[in-house]
Design a protein around this motif. Structure first.
Motif, PDB file in Angstrom:
ATOM      1  N   ARG A  87     -11.177   9.069  -9.285  1.00 31.20           N
ATOM      2  CA  ARG A  87      -9.962   8.873  -8.501  1.00 31.20           C
ATOM      3  C   ARG A  87     -10.324   8.570  -7.048  1.00 31.20           C
ATOM      4  O   ARG A  87      -9.723   7.690  -6.415  1.00 31.20           O
ATOM      5  N   ARG A  88     -11.315   9.307  -6.486  1.00 38.11           N
ATOM      6  CA  ARG A  88     -11.756   9.030  -5.112  1.00 38.11           C
ATOM      7  C   ARG A  88     -12.333   7.619  -5.001  1.00 38.11           C
ATOM      8  O   ARG A  88     -12.112   6.932  -3.996  1.00 38.11           O
ATOM      9  N   ALA A  99       0.835  -1.204   0.000  1.00 35.81           N
ATOM     10  CA  ALA A  99       0.000   0.000   0.000  1.00 35.81           C
ATOM     11  C   ALA A  99       0.867   1.249   0.000  1.00 35.81           C
ATOM     12  O   ALA A  99       0.580   2.238  -0.688  1.00 35.81           O
ATOM     13  N   VAL A 100       1.981   1.207   0.798  1.00 32.67           N
ATOM     14  CA  VAL A 100       2.895   2.349   0.818  1.00 32.67           C
ATOM     15  C   VAL A 100       3.527   2.546  -0.549  1.00 32.67           C
ATOM     16  O   VAL A 100       3.631   3.661  -1.073  1.00 32.67           O
ATOM     17  N   VAL A 101       3.947   1.406  -1.162  1.00 31.34           N
ATOM     18  CA  VAL A 101       4.549   1.490  -2.494  1.00 31.34           C
ATOM     19  C   VAL A 101       3.530   2.024  -3.500  1.00 31.34           C
ATOM     20  O   VAL A 101       3.849   2.839  -4.368  1.00 31.34           O
ATOM     21  N   LEU A 161      -9.435   0.846  -2.764  1.00 35.48           N
ATOM     22  CA  LEU A 161      -8.159   0.404  -2.222  1.00 35.48           C
ATOM     23  C   LEU A 161      -8.209   0.392  -0.698  1.00 35.48           C
ATOM     24  O   LEU A 161      -7.734  -0.544  -0.049  1.00 35.48           O
ATOM     25  N   ALA A 162      -8.811   1.424  -0.110  1.00 35.38           N
ATOM     26  CA  ALA A 162      -8.914   1.483   1.347  1.00 35.38           C
ATOM     27  C   ALA A 162      -9.774   0.347   1.884  1.00 35.38           C
ATOM     28  O   ALA A 162      -9.460  -0.263   2.903  1.00 35.38           O
ATOM     29  N   ARG A 163     -10.894   0.047   1.207  1.00 37.51           N
ATOM     30  CA  ARG A 163     -11.756  -1.048   1.654  1.00 37.51           C
ATOM     31  C   ARG A 163     -11.046  -2.380   1.580  1.00 37.51           C
ATOM     32  O   ARG A 163     -11.173  -3.223   2.449  1.00 37.51           O
ATOM     33  N   SER A 164     -10.283  -2.576   0.478  1.00 31.43           N
ATOM     34  CA  SER A 164      -9.571  -3.848   0.345  1.00 31.43           C
ATOM     35  C   SER A 164      -8.546  -4.015   1.456  1.00 31.43           C
ATOM     36  O   SER A 164      -8.293  -5.108   1.948  1.00 31.43           O
ATOM     37  N   THR A 165      -7.931  -2.888   1.924  1.00 28.95           N
ATOM     38  CA  THR A 165      -6.967  -2.953   3.021  1.00 28.95           C
ATOM     39  C   THR A 165      -7.674  -3.196   4.346  1.00 28.95           C
ATOM     40  O   THR A 165      -7.244  -4.021   5.149  1.00 28.95           O
ATOM     41  N   SER A 166      -8.813  -2.501   4.578  1.00 29.43           N
ATOM     42  CA  SER A 166      -9.526  -2.648   5.844  1.00 29.43           C
ATOM     43  C   SER A 166     -10.214  -3.982   5.973  1.00 29.43           C
ATOM     44  O   SER A 166     -10.434  -4.476   7.066  1.00 29.43           O
ATOM     45  N   ASP A 167     -10.567  -4.604   4.814  1.00 30.54           N
ATOM     46  CA  ASP A 167     -11.222  -5.913   4.867  1.00 30.54           C
ATOM     47  C   ASP A 167     -10.255  -7.029   5.235  1.00 30.54           C
ATOM     48  O   ASP A 167     -10.671  -8.157   5.501  1.00 30.54           O
TER      49      ASP A 167
END
Length: 599
Positions: free
Chosen positions: A575-576, A229-231, A582-588
């Motif tokens: 873009r939002r 995610a950082v990359v 992307l945020a949902r995929s990380t939080s899931d």
């Protein structure tokens, strides 16, 4: 095989039960379904099978192998089979099951099966078909409809899903929901075929070990995902630059398409101008012919008047000739009387032997002959006048005929000119509107947009410009053909026309893009109208959707400024949406020490 006991036992008939099985192999499915259906048929109950053709054939073979007289069950209408996909088509509306149509379709089959008070067992795999087609929401809704129907009438239902349909981690919550919708869950053969409690306990221990191993792997993957995610954030800037270049290229292609359409429109305008000129020339020719006809009519009228005057002169001469003839006849009669008197006088003189005097009767005859000569001349002059009058009338008639012919040709010229003007108007209409969608083409549309902007400024009104992008049009063209893409574009244009006002401007801006100008409203109202457009598209025979960006008219805006800001707003919105996904995929991703529950 140590399958769960599905045979009816005393006090346990599965009445109003809703069972689900998860299977890994077709053989396990056939064994389970035949074990569920065969006892009911042996007891004289009714069975309804809703499955694919291959599954129906396998179930029938297994039931016959179990010793059931399936032919007798078919004759007694206790064994009813339906194709799952075909039955779905009777109650699926807009991508989901319609409750009224579902109850009518399934209820009719159950009414037939329940004749004579027979109990009913149903096997169905319509939910599995919906899940396999990627329509999980419809599958869950159909499971709920089965449960609601079970509250209204007695029957037992067995559903079945292939286990590999839930191979993704994201399927965990849906898997739990399916299990909750059923009164009994039959695990796949990896557990169900274990022999004895000890063997099944070992299977549970193996699952616990796999859980611990998965937790360790999940923690490792979470770390990798956070690093990725950082990359991704770091690479996002360079990706934005690449995306901007792609947007510029897409804009260039849109500009080129717009220029080509504008050139075609200019050619149509030129053709319309030529037709208008031809129409004007024909109108001028018609005017000239009308004028010539009027002049000929006037000449005919003058000739008629001259003919009438000559007729009148001829009549007068005839009358004069008649009078002269009468005078001549009177003179002839007088001359005859004088001749007779002269003869008597001459006879008397001869008898007396005296010379006769000059004859007065000869003088009278000469005068009578002179009168007759003048009378004949008058009659000939009158006849000549009548002949000339007749010629004048014939000439006037010919002039009038020529004038009528000229007027007919002038009318034909005007009809032709009118047809040319109609064709010219159609050419001008076609040169400014898109053939497929009926929206304005880009060039003509921007001219109308400038007028709308000027009118809004004069009247002090607000104006909102909406940049509309048809979602997934390329995917539709690639998967279903360009005809399907054209239908989607037409549906979008129809939706815009139906939800906007008749005077609102709609422009086809690019291949999959429209621009709409809505005057006298604010951005919030424009968003509501676009939401109505999306609702109409979602309910259509070929569901679709659009994404939109909005901009409001500012004091110094040009049409290009308005469009650029609306396009940029659409870009920011997308873009939002990408960032949110992307945020949902990380939080899931499960937290450390936890794994998703799938059973």
């Amino acid at each position: 095989m140590n399958l769960p006991s599905l045979a009816p036992t005393a006090g346990s008939t599965f009445e109003n039960n809703h069972l689900v099985e998860f299977y890994e192999t077709e053989a396990f499915l056939v064994d389970t379904v035949s074990a569920f259906l065969a006892p009911a048929l042996e007891d004289g109950d009714a069975v309804i099978v809703v499955a694919t053709a291959s599954h129906r054939a396998s179930f029938e073979t297994a039931i016959r192998y179990a010793g059931v007289d399936l032919d007798a069950a078919v004759r007694d209408a206790r064994f009813l089979t339906f194709d799952a996909a075909e039955l779905l088509s009777h109650f699926m509306v807009g991508g989901g099951p319609d409750e009224t149509a579902f109850r009518a379709t399934i209820g009719a089959a159950m009414d037939h099966a329940a004749l004579g008070g027979r109990r009913i067992r149903v096997y169905g795999e319509m939910v599995a078909i919906l899940w396999g087609d990627g329509n999980g929401a419809a599958a869950l809704a159909l499971e709920d409809l089965w449960n609601e129907l079970g509250e209204a009438r007695p029957f037992t239902l067995l559903c079945a899903y292939p286990m590999d349909a839930f191979a993704n981690e994201t399927d965990a919550s849906a898997f739990r929901r399916i299990c909750e919708q059923h009164t009994m869950v039959i695990p796949s053969e990896s557990y169900s075929l274990r022999v004895g409690t000890a063997d099944q306990s070992r299977a549970v221990a193996e699952l616990q070990q796999q859980r611990d191993g998965l937790q360790t792997e999940v923690r490792r993957l979470v770390g990798l995902q956070q690093r990725d995610a950082v990359v991704a954030v770091r690479e996002d800037a360079s990706g934005e630059q690449r995306h901007g270049e792609q947007r510029h290229q897409a804009g260039d292609r849109r500009d080129q398409t717009g220029e080509e359409r504008d050139q075609a429109g200019e050619q149509r305008d030129q053709a319309g101008d030529r037709r208008d000129q031809a129409g004007e020339q024909r109108d001028q020719a018609g005017d000239r012919r009308d004028q010539a006809g009027q002049e000929r009519d006037q000449a005919g009228i003058r000739r008629d008047e001259a003919g009438e005057q000559r007729d009148q002169a001829g009549d007068q001469r005839d009358q004069a000739a008649d009078q002269r003839d009468q005078v001549a006849e009177q003179r002839d009669q007088a001359a005859d009387q004088r001749d007779q008197a002269a003869e008597r006088s001459e006879s008397s003189a001869t008898a007396w032997g005296t010379p006769a005097p000059p004859s007065l009767s000869a003088l009278a005859r000469r005068e009578a002959a002179s009168d007759r000569k003048r009378s004949s001349q008058d009659r000939r002059a009158g006849a000549s006048e009548r002949i000339e009058a007749e010629l004048d009338r014939d000439t006037a008639l010919a002039d009038r005929g020529a004038g009528a012919s000229e007027r007919t040709e002038a009318e034909l010229d005007r009809d032709t000119a009118l047809a040319d003007r109609g064709a010219s108007a159609r050419d001008r209409e076609n040169s400014s509107h898109d053939d497929l969608t009926g929206a304005y083409l880009r060039g003509a549309g921007f001219i109308e947009l400038e007028r709308d902007i000027g009118r809004a400024r004069r009247e002090g009104q607000s104006l909102v410009l909406v940049f509309v992008d048809v979602d997934r049009l390329k995917a539709i063209n690639d998967s279903r053909g360009h005809a399907a893409g054209d239908r989607m574009l037409s549906a979008v244009a129809s939706g815009l026309k139906s939800k906007l006002r008749p005077h609102d401007l709609i422009i086809r801006y690019g291949g999959d893009e429209f621009v709409c100008a809505i005057s006298g409203v604010k951005a919030a109202d424009a968003r509501k109208r676009m939401a109505l457009v999306n609702a109409a598209l979602a309910a259509g025979p070929e569901p679709g959707s659009v994404s939109v960006g909005l901009s409001e008219l500012l004091p110094l805006d040009s049409p290009q400024d308005l469009v650029a800001r609306a396009d940029a707003a659409l870009y920011r919105k997308r873009r939002r949406q990408r960032s949110s996904r992307l945020a949902r995929s990380t939080s899931d991703t499960p937290a450390s020490g936890q794994i998703p529950v799938t059973g």
